[in-house]
Design a protein around this motif. Sequence first.
Motif, PDB file in Angstrom:
ATOM      1  N   GLU A   1       0.854  -1.185   0.000  1.00  0.00           N
ATOM      2  CA  GLU A   1       0.000   0.000   0.000  1.00  0.00           C
ATOM      3  C   GLU A   1       0.895   1.241   0.000  1.00  0.00           C
ATOM      4  O   GLU A   1       1.946   1.258   0.650  1.00  0.00           O
ATOM      5  CB  GLU A   1      -0.905  -0.008   1.233  1.00  0.00           C
ATOM      6  CG  GLU A   1      -1.968  -1.094   1.211  1.00  0.00           C
ATOM      7  CD  GLU A   1      -2.978  -0.870   0.099  1.00  0.00           C
ATOM      8  OE1 GLU A   1      -3.395   0.290  -0.110  1.00  0.00           O
ATOM      9  OE2 GLU A   1      -3.353  -1.861  -0.561  1.00  0.00           O
ATOM     10  N   VAL A   2       0.451   2.256  -0.715  1.00  0.00           N
ATOM     11  CA  VAL A   2       1.298   3.423  -0.935  1.00  0.00           C
ATOM     12  C   VAL A   2       0.614   4.687  -0.422  1.00  0.00           C
ATOM     13  O   VAL A   2      -0.609   4.831  -0.512  1.00  0.00           O
ATOM     14  CB  VAL A   2       1.607   3.557  -2.455  1.00  0.00           C
ATOM     15  CG1 VAL A   2       2.240   4.903  -2.777  1.00  0.00           C
ATOM     16  CG2 VAL A   2       2.509   2.416  -2.901  1.00  0.00           C
ATOM     17  N   ARG A   3       1.420   5.593   0.101  1.00  0.00           N
ATOM     18  CA  ARG A   3       0.930   6.915   0.485  1.00  0.00           C
ATOM     19  C   ARG A   3       1.650   7.959  -0.361  1.00  0.00           C
ATOM     20  O   ARG A   3       2.881   7.950  -0.460  1.00  0.00           O
ATOM     21  CB  ARG A   3       1.206   7.173   1.969  1.00  0.00           C
ATOM     22  CG  ARG A   3       0.639   8.496   2.488  1.00  0.00           C
ATOM     23  CD  ARG A   3       1.015   8.722   3.934  1.00  0.00           C
ATOM     24  NE  ARG A   3       0.631   7.595   4.780  1.00  0.00           N
ATOM     25  CZ  ARG A   3       1.062   7.415   6.023  1.00  0.00           C
ATOM     26  NH1 ARG A   3       1.910   8.256   6.550  1.00  0.00           N
ATOM     27  NH2 ARG A   3       0.662   6.363   6.716  1.00  0.00           N
TER      28      ARG A   3
ATOM     29  N   THR B   1       2.025  12.195  -1.196  1.00  0.00           N
ATOM     30  CA  THR B   1       1.751  13.528  -0.686  1.00  0.00           C
ATOM     31  C   THR B   1       2.502  14.565  -1.517  1.00  0.00           C
ATOM     32  O   THR B   1       3.531  14.265  -2.122  1.00  0.00           O
ATOM     33  CB  THR B   1       2.185  13.683   0.783  1.00  0.00           C
ATOM     34  OG1 THR B   1       3.561  13.302   0.908  1.00  0.00           O
ATOM     35  CG2 THR B   1       1.349  12.824   1.708  1.00  0.00           C
TER      36      THR B   1
ATOM     37  N   ALA C   1       6.133   9.691  -2.753  1.00  0.00           N
ATOM     38  CA  ALA C   1       5.388   8.440  -2.609  1.00  0.00           C
ATOM     39  C   ALA C   1       6.244   7.447  -1.837  1.00  0.00           C
ATOM     40  O   ALA C   1       7.453   7.350  -2.060  1.00  0.00           O
ATOM     41  CB  ALA C   1       5.026   7.869  -3.979  1.00  0.00           C
TER      42      ALA C   1
ATOM     43  N   ASP D   1       3.018   2.675   2.681  1.00  0.00           N
ATOM     44  CA  ASP D   1       2.187   3.202   3.757  1.00  0.00           C
ATOM     45  C   ASP D   1       2.424   2.400   5.031  1.00  0.00           C
ATOM     46  O   ASP D   1       1.575   1.628   5.481  1.00  0.00           O
ATOM     47  CB  ASP D   1       0.714   3.163   3.335  1.00  0.00           C
ATOM     48  CG  ASP D   1      -0.188   3.937   4.295  1.00  0.00           C
ATOM     49  OD1 ASP D   1       0.359   4.640   5.166  1.00  0.00           O
ATOM     50  OD2 ASP D   1      -1.417   3.829   4.158  1.00  0.00           O
ATOM     51  N   ASP D   2       3.595   2.602   5.601  1.00  0.00           N
ATOM     52  CA  ASP D   2       3.951   1.944   6.859  1.00  0.00           C
ATOM     53  C   ASP D   2       4.832   2.895   7.655  1.00  0.00           C
ATOM     54  O   ASP D   2       5.053   4.038   7.264  1.00  0.00           O
ATOM     55  CB  ASP D   2       4.644   0.594   6.602  1.00  0.00           C
ATOM     56  CG  ASP D   2       5.899   0.727   5.747  1.00  0.00           C
ATOM     57  OD1 ASP D   2       6.532   1.803   5.765  1.00  0.00           O
ATOM     58  OD2 ASP D   2       6.249  -0.247   5.048  1.00  0.00           O
TER      59      ASP D   2
ATOM     60  N   ASP E   1       4.025   5.996  -7.681  1.00  0.00           N
ATOM     61  CA  ASP E   1       3.277   5.094  -6.808  1.00  0.00           C
ATOM     62  C   ASP E   1       3.651   3.638  -7.071  1.00  0.00           C
ATOM     63  O   ASP E   1       3.773   2.839  -6.132  1.00  0.00           O
ATOM     64  CB  ASP E   1       1.774   5.285  -7.006  1.00  0.00           C
ATOM     65  CG  ASP E   1       1.251   6.586  -6.409  1.00  0.00           C
ATOM     66  OD1 ASP E   1       1.994   7.263  -5.672  1.00  0.00           O
ATOM     67  OD2 ASP E   1       0.076   6.919  -6.683  1.00  0.00           O
TER      68      ASP E   1
ATOM     69  N   THR F   1      11.013   4.791  -1.396  1.00  0.00           N
ATOM     70  CA  THR F   1      10.530   6.142  -1.129  1.00  0.00           C
ATOM     71  C   THR F   1      10.957   6.997  -2.312  1.00  0.00           C
ATOM     72  O   THR F   1      12.152   7.151  -2.579  1.00  0.00           O
ATOM     73  CB  THR F   1      11.097   6.675   0.196  1.00  0.00           C
ATOM     74  OG1 THR F   1      10.499   5.932   1.272  1.00  0.00           O
ATOM     75  CG2 THR F   1      10.803   8.152   0.377  1.00  0.00           C
TER      76      THR F   1
ATOM     77  N   GLN G   1      11.084   9.012   5.900  1.00  0.00           N
ATOM     78  CA  GLN G   1      10.628   7.824   5.180  1.00  0.00           C
ATOM     79  C   GLN G   1      11.733   7.170   4.345  1.00  0.00           C
ATOM     80  O   GLN G   1      11.518   6.129   3.737  1.00  0.00           O
ATOM     81  CB  GLN G   1       9.447   8.177   4.264  1.00  0.00           C
ATOM     82  CG  GLN G   1       8.158   8.515   5.001  1.00  0.00           C
ATOM     83  CD  GLN G   1       8.129   9.947   5.480  1.00  0.00           C
ATOM     84  OE1 GLN G   1       8.861  10.795   4.983  1.00  0.00           O
ATOM     85  NE2 GLN G   1       7.266  10.235   6.451  1.00  0.00           N
TER      86      GLN G   1
END
Length: 254
Positions: free
Chosen positions: A6-8, A10, A26, A29-30, A55, A63, A125
């Motif tokens: 899973e990716v975040r 911003t 990107a 998501d951890d 992504d 990252t 990150q």
Amino acid sequence: MTGVREVRGTSVNIPTQDGSADAYLAHPDDDSAHPAVLFYMDAFGLRPQLKEMADRLAGAGYTVLVPNVLYRHGPAPVVELPDVIGADRRPALFEQLTPIIRELTPDLAMRDAGAYLSWLAACPQATDGPVGITGYCMGAGLALRTAGTYPERVAAAAGFHGARLATDAHDSPHLLADRVTAELYFGHADQDASLPPEQIERLDKAFTAAGVRHHTEVYTGAHHGYTMADTTVHDAKATERHWAALLDLLNRTL
């Protein structure tokens, strides 16, 4: 690295000596830090297509920072873009973009590169240590320049459908080959007037003479910009080949 995470994603701003560069970050998501990749845009710039690519790279465990390298002319998109960039729109777009891109001299670009690398070094990150770079079109040249300008910070650099990488100019990117310590990969398009066969040969000879670990491939039938799914030159098969080569390079070196 296996599996898709899973990716975040911003929006971030990177302080530079000349202002602030808007960028996209990107990462998985951890709560862990991951190896950093600096992603250099093509001429059309930071847009949904590049965010999707970042992504995907982040989903593989990295990252990823995608700066708007033309930030001196405003936040992305620097020029208005259609949803799909076709041959009919390219001349007008490049009429707008070419003078803007020319203002990004190698000295300015590498001053910015130092800011991007410093930002990644401080990014929670991102893991400590050298980064990887991937670049597209004009970004392939920026990737090579950054590897040669900041060799202690770059472990791997890749470029895809790069333009004018080995010209007769006094500041051609290939002239930095003897300063590169990273491992390099270049995926050229054989239907690409911006990088004719003689430049590909000159590039390879420069890498070989400098003892640079490198691998270059020419993608048969691919056109300049083949990785970009929001353009009519997109080549799905060549794009997947690019992903395989890029992830192989990054997984081995980072």
